[in-house]
Scaffold this motif. Structure first.
Motif, PDB file in Angstrom:
ATOM      1  N   THR A 109       2.728 -16.670  13.740  1.00  0.00           N
ATOM      2  CA  THR A 109       1.508 -16.794  13.203  1.00  0.00           C
ATOM      3  C   THR A 109       0.834 -15.427  12.653  1.00  0.00           C
ATOM      4  OG1 THR A 109       0.989 -18.521  14.685  1.00  0.00           O
ATOM      5  CG2 THR A 109      -0.738 -17.565  13.628  1.00  0.00           C
ATOM      6  N   ILE A 110       0.426 -15.321  11.708  1.00  0.00           N
ATOM      7  CA  ILE A 110      -0.521 -13.998  11.303  1.00  0.00           C
ATOM      8  C   ILE A 110      -1.699 -14.256  10.654  1.00  0.00           C
ATOM      9  CG2 ILE A 110      -0.048 -12.354   9.242  1.00  0.00           C
ATOM     10  CD1 ILE A 110       3.091 -13.040   8.753  1.00  0.00           C
ATOM     11  N   LEU A 111      -2.433 -13.105  11.222  1.00  0.00           N
ATOM     12  CA  LEU A 111      -4.103 -13.278  10.935  1.00  0.00           C
ATOM     13  C   LEU A 111      -4.044 -12.132   9.821  1.00  0.00           C
ATOM     14  CD1 LEU A 111      -6.891 -13.961  11.297  1.00  0.00           C
ATOM     15  CD2 LEU A 111      -6.897 -12.395  12.987  1.00  0.00           C
ATOM     16  N   LEU A 112      -4.712 -12.543   8.645  1.00  0.00           N
ATOM     17  CA  LEU A 112      -5.145 -11.693   7.210  1.00  0.00           C
ATOM     18  C   LEU A 112      -6.566 -11.423   7.394  1.00  0.00           C
ATOM     19  CD1 LEU A 112      -2.805 -13.179   4.817  1.00  0.00           C
ATOM     20  CD2 LEU A 112      -1.970 -11.328   6.221  1.00  0.00           C
ATOM     21  N   GLU A 113      -7.109 -10.156   7.504  1.00  0.00           N
ATOM     22  CA  GLU A 113      -8.468 -10.087   7.389  1.00  0.00           C
ATOM     23  C   GLU A 113      -8.721  -8.958   6.111  1.00  0.00           C
ATOM     24  OE1 GLU A 113     -10.610 -10.784  11.767  1.00  0.00           O
ATOM     25  OE2 GLU A 113      -9.537  -8.699  11.218  1.00  0.00           O
ATOM     26  N   GLY A 114      -9.662  -9.136   5.333  1.00  0.00           N
ATOM     27  CA  GLY A 114     -10.161  -8.439   4.532  1.00  0.00           C
ATOM     28  C   GLY A 114     -11.511  -8.853   3.689  1.00  0.00           C
ATOM     29  N   GLU A 115     -11.824  -7.998   2.874  1.00  0.00           N
ATOM     30  CA  GLU A 115     -13.133  -8.472   1.971  1.00  0.00           C
ATOM     31  C   GLU A 115     -12.780  -9.636   0.992  1.00  0.00           C
ATOM     32  OE1 GLU A 115     -14.589  -4.950   0.036  1.00  0.00           O
ATOM     33  OE2 GLU A 115     -14.727  -3.835   1.849  1.00  0.00           O
ATOM     34  N   THR A 116     -14.059 -10.244   0.642  1.00  0.00           N
ATOM     35  CA  THR A 116     -13.801 -11.350  -0.346  1.00  0.00           C
ATOM     36  C   THR A 116     -13.204 -10.686  -1.841  1.00  0.00           C
ATOM     37  OG1 THR A 116     -15.406 -12.643   0.626  1.00  0.00           O
ATOM     38  CG2 THR A 116     -14.865 -12.992  -1.804  1.00  0.00           C
ATOM     39  N   GLY A 117     -12.168 -11.455  -2.380  1.00  0.00           N
ATOM     40  CA  GLY A 117     -11.652 -11.004  -3.618  1.00  0.00           C
ATOM     41  C   GLY A 117     -10.474 -10.115  -3.383  1.00  0.00           C
ATOM     42  N   THR A 118     -10.166  -9.989  -2.226  1.00  0.00           N
ATOM     43  CA  THR A 118      -8.802  -8.962  -2.087  1.00  0.00           C
ATOM     44  C   THR A 118      -7.489  -9.403  -2.321  1.00  0.00           C
ATOM     45  OG1 THR A 118      -8.996  -9.033   0.261  1.00  0.00           O
ATOM     46  CG2 THR A 118     -10.107  -7.108  -0.635  1.00  0.00           C
ATOM     47  N   GLY A 119      -7.586 -10.752  -2.204  1.00  0.00           N
ATOM     48  CA  GLY A 119      -6.023 -11.455  -2.436  1.00  0.00           C
ATOM     49  C   GLY A 119      -5.416 -11.895  -1.316  1.00  0.00           C
ATOM     50  N   LYS A 120      -6.140 -12.291  -0.164  1.00  0.00           N
ATOM     51  CA  LYS A 120      -5.641 -12.707   1.026  1.00  0.00           C
ATOM     52  C   LYS A 120      -4.742 -13.963   1.059  1.00  0.00           C
ATOM     53  CE  LYS A 120      -9.686 -13.180   3.055  1.00  0.00           C
ATOM     54  NZ  LYS A 120     -10.642 -12.210   2.035  1.00  0.00           N
TER      55      LYS A 120
ATOM     56  N   HIS B  60      -1.216  -8.837  12.889  1.00  0.00           N
ATOM     57  CA  HIS B  60      -2.634  -8.955  12.179  1.00  0.00           C
ATOM     58  C   HIS B  60      -2.354  -7.869  11.130  1.00  0.00           C
ATOM     59  CE1 HIS B  60      -6.627  -6.654  11.786  1.00  0.00           C
ATOM     60  NE2 HIS B  60      -6.859  -7.845  11.635  1.00  0.00           N
ATOM     61  N   PHE B  61      -2.863  -8.184   9.983  1.00  0.00           N
ATOM     62  CA  PHE B  61      -2.960  -7.199   8.826  1.00  0.00           C
ATOM     63  C   PHE B  61      -4.440  -7.225   8.279  1.00  0.00           C
ATOM     64  CE2 PHE B  61      -1.833  -5.864   4.451  1.00  0.00           C
ATOM     65  CZ  PHE B  61      -1.127  -4.546   4.794  1.00  0.00           C
ATOM     66  N   LYS B  62      -4.958  -5.987   7.938  1.00  0.00           N
ATOM     67  CA  LYS B  62      -6.165  -5.844   6.986  1.00  0.00           C
ATOM     68  C   LYS B  62      -5.768  -5.535   5.451  1.00  0.00           C
ATOM     69  CE  LYS B  62     -10.713  -3.440   6.777  1.00  0.00           C
ATOM     70  NZ  LYS B  62     -10.447  -3.543   5.405  1.00  0.00           N
ATOM     71  N   ILE B  63      -6.115  -6.462   4.830  1.00  0.00           N
ATOM     72  CA  ILE B  63      -5.771  -6.407   3.360  1.00  0.00           C
ATOM     73  C   ILE B  63      -6.639  -5.199   2.726  1.00  0.00           C
ATOM     74  CG2 ILE B  63      -5.765  -7.736   1.078  1.00  0.00           C
ATOM     75  CD1 ILE B  63      -3.719  -8.880   2.946  1.00  0.00           C
ATOM     76  N   PRO B  64      -6.419  -4.356   2.118  1.00  0.00           N
ATOM     77  CA  PRO B  64      -7.022  -3.227   1.639  1.00  0.00           C
ATOM     78  C   PRO B  64      -7.974  -3.676   0.495  1.00  0.00           C
ATOM     79  CG  PRO B  64      -4.831  -2.962   0.727  1.00  0.00           C
ATOM     80  CD  PRO B  64      -4.878  -4.191   1.837  1.00  0.00           C
ATOM     81  N   SER B  65      -9.244  -3.301   0.492  1.00  0.00           N
ATOM     82  CA  SER B  65      -9.941  -3.518  -0.743  1.00  0.00           C
ATOM     83  C   SER B  65      -9.475  -2.856  -1.988  1.00  0.00           C
ATOM     84  CB  SER B  65     -11.514  -2.741  -0.352  1.00  0.00           C
ATOM     85  OG  SER B  65     -11.618  -1.669  -0.305  1.00  0.00           O
ATOM     86  N   LEU B  66     -10.122  -2.921  -3.114  1.00  0.00           N
ATOM     87  CA  LEU B  66      -9.551  -2.455  -4.309  1.00  0.00           C
ATOM     88  C   LEU B  66     -10.142  -1.042  -4.649  1.00  0.00           C
ATOM     89  CD1 LEU B  66      -8.154  -2.724  -6.977  1.00  0.00           C
ATOM     90  CD2 LEU B  66     -10.350  -3.507  -7.964  1.00  0.00           C
ATOM     91  N   LYS B  67     -11.281  -0.736  -3.653  1.00  0.00           N
ATOM     92  CA  LYS B  67     -11.697   0.684  -3.656  1.00  0.00           C
ATOM     93  C   LYS B  67     -10.818   1.668  -2.929  1.00  0.00           C
ATOM     94  CE  LYS B  67     -16.033   3.184  -2.624  1.00  0.00           C
ATOM     95  NZ  LYS B  67     -17.531   3.035  -2.127  1.00  0.00           N
ATOM     96  N   GLU B  68      -9.862   0.926  -2.139  1.00  0.00           N
ATOM     97  CA  GLU B  68      -9.197   1.701  -1.172  1.00  0.00           C
ATOM     98  C   GLU B  68      -7.764   2.007  -2.028  1.00  0.00           C
ATOM     99  OE1 GLU B  68      -8.996   0.783   3.174  1.00  0.00           O
ATOM    100  OE2 GLU B  68      -9.631  -1.016   2.132  1.00  0.00           O
ATOM    101  N   ARG B  69      -7.597   1.331  -3.068  1.00  0.00           N
ATOM    102  CA  ARG B  69      -6.272   1.267  -4.082  1.00  0.00           C
ATOM    103  C   ARG B  69      -6.725   1.691  -5.386  1.00  0.00           C
ATOM    104  NH1 ARG B  69      -4.328  -4.705  -4.188  1.00  0.00           N
ATOM    105  NH2 ARG B  69      -2.960  -4.036  -5.734  1.00  0.00           N
TER     106      ARG B  69
END
Length: 435
Positions: free
Chosen positions: A147-158, A289-298
């Motif tokens: 099982t994997i948990l992805l966290e990140g802001e709305t619109g980051t492409g989870k 667990h993985f945090k999807i980076p925001s567009l501001k971070e890339r």
């Protein structure tokens, strides 16, 4: 071994694995076929894929609507190779190379995109270190069955990341079933997840198969799992631990073989601390667990993403390919993108609609000024006011960057455009910290 990844149409998200040792495969709407595609535009036995003379071939079987490879109809056996696009009926497939049953395609060095076929709107694009790290994570965890948990802001492409994990996993030939937990009414969530029997409640006039059964053998993506009611969280935990479900109104347990990927734009740890999310369920989901980076971070990826969306969306709208001015591209790179990649795509789409020519300019972007980053790292707007020195630095820096972009990176031409000597030009570059 190759795979046929269904990127559009019935069975979207499925990857059919084809082994050279198993002879010939038939694609069609006949339910008895291993490559069954339920589409009214597909003949019962539509096309045949086979391995011969160390090559893979596809042949149309006198279908009603034809078979297309690379956008062209085929009338005789045609060789297919990885990245070829195949269209039959309304189903679009892409050929992907698989070296064996477990090994997954890897990212090519210096490539701008993951070497996995996705819908063109959903590709994982970018050259930044952040994006490379995200792709490495996907390649690393995809073969695992945890099982994997992805966290990140709305619109980051989870969901896109989750779909990539599924596509690269041993489960890729089975279904990828995405559901948004926050979009299902609380009184229906258990029925949607686990199904119900006829007569289980008022209005249940027939048996309903839930998402867990629907995804059996494949991957279930639980988006916005933080919105799941506590009562449903308890039952979900039990299913994850026992790998069994019971339909509402049912008398027997049913075994399910499902990989669960979960995602949330909220911090589940914070929700667990406040009592709104079960801690034991959090621990069960958070195996990885993985945090999807925001567009501001890339931000380095913004030009690649912008040009990609311009190409895809202009074609979708039936227009000739649009381009974007260096000034507009620079403007996109300075924007903070609170809505992330989803907002970038929407801005590009609106710009293509509104642009008076096929070249997108700054005025066509319609960006909100308060979200434009200044060189000092602060956002412009009423909540912060630039000093004269900061204002001068911001405006002159932006003007010099635009000149460099217009000159195609040629510093001598940029100096000429600005009407200053090369010595003065380099002095200002150093003064304002322009790379």
């Amino acid at each position: 071994m190759i795979g046929l990844f269904v990127s559009k149409g019935s069975n979207e998200g499925t990857c059919f694995l084809l082994k050279s040792s198993e002879g010939r495969y038939v694609l069609g709407s006949d339910k008895s076929l291993s490559l069954h595609l339920p589409d009214p535009g597909i003949s019962s036995h539509h096309a045949e894929v086979y391995f011969e003379n160390d090559k893979w071939w596809i042949k149309d079987l006198d279908s009603t609507n034809g078979t297309f490879v690379g956008g062209l109809p085929i009338s005789r056996p045609t060789e297919i190779i990885p990245r070829d696009k195949i269209v039959i009926g309304k189903v679009e497939m892409q050929v992907v190379e698989r070296k064996d049953g477990n090994e997954v395609p890897r990212k090519k060095k210096n490539s701008e995109t993951l070497t996995v076929p996705f819908d063109p709107h959903a590709s994982i694009l970018g050259t930044s270190k952040t994006t490379e790290g995200m792709i490495e994570f996907i390649n690393k965890v995809a073969p695992l069955d945890c099982t994997i948990l992805l966290e990140g802001e709305t619109g980051t492409g989870k969901e896109i990341v989750a779909r990539a994990i599924h596509t690269l996993s041993p489960r890729c030939s089975k279904r990828f079933v995405p559901i948004n937990c926050g979009a299902i009414p609380d009184n229906l969530i258990e029925s949607e997840l686990f199904g119900h029997e006829k007569g289980a409640f008022t209005g249940a006039d027939k048996r309903h198969i839930g998402h867990f059964e629907d995804a059996n053998g494949g991957t279930l993506f639980l988006d916005e799992i933080g919105d799941l009611p506590l009562s449903a969280q308890t039952k979900l935990l039990r299913v994850l631990e026992s790998k069994q479900i019971r339909r509402l109104g049912g008398e027997h347990e049913l075994s399910v073989n499902v990989r669960v990927l979960a995602a949330s734009h909220k911090s589940l740890s914070d929700l667990a601390e406040s009592g709104d999310f079960r801690k034991d369920l959090l621990h069960r989901l958070k195996v990885i667990h993985f945090k999807i980076p925001s567009l501001k971070e890339r931000k380095q990826d913004i030009p690649v993403l912008a040009k990609h969306f311009i190409n895809v969306l202009s074609i979708d709208m039936g227009k000739k390919p649009y381009t974007i001015s260096p000034e507009a591209l620079d403007c996109l790179s300075q924007y903070a993108w609170p809505g992330n990649i989803r907002e970038l795509k929407n801005v590009i789409e609106a710009a293509i609609v509104n642009a008076p020519s096929s070249i997108i300019q700054v005025a066509d972007l319609q960006l909100t000024e308060k979200h434009v980053d200044s060189p000092t790292g602060r956002q412009s707007g009423n909540d912060s006011f630039l000093s004269i020195e900061e204002f001068e630095k911001e405006k002159i820096s932006a003007h010099i960057r635009q000149a460099i972009a217009k000159a195609g990176g040629n510093k001598k031409k940029a100096a000429e455009l600005l009407g200053i000597s090369r010595a003065a030009f380099y002095e200002k570059i150093k003064k304002y910290g322009i790379e």
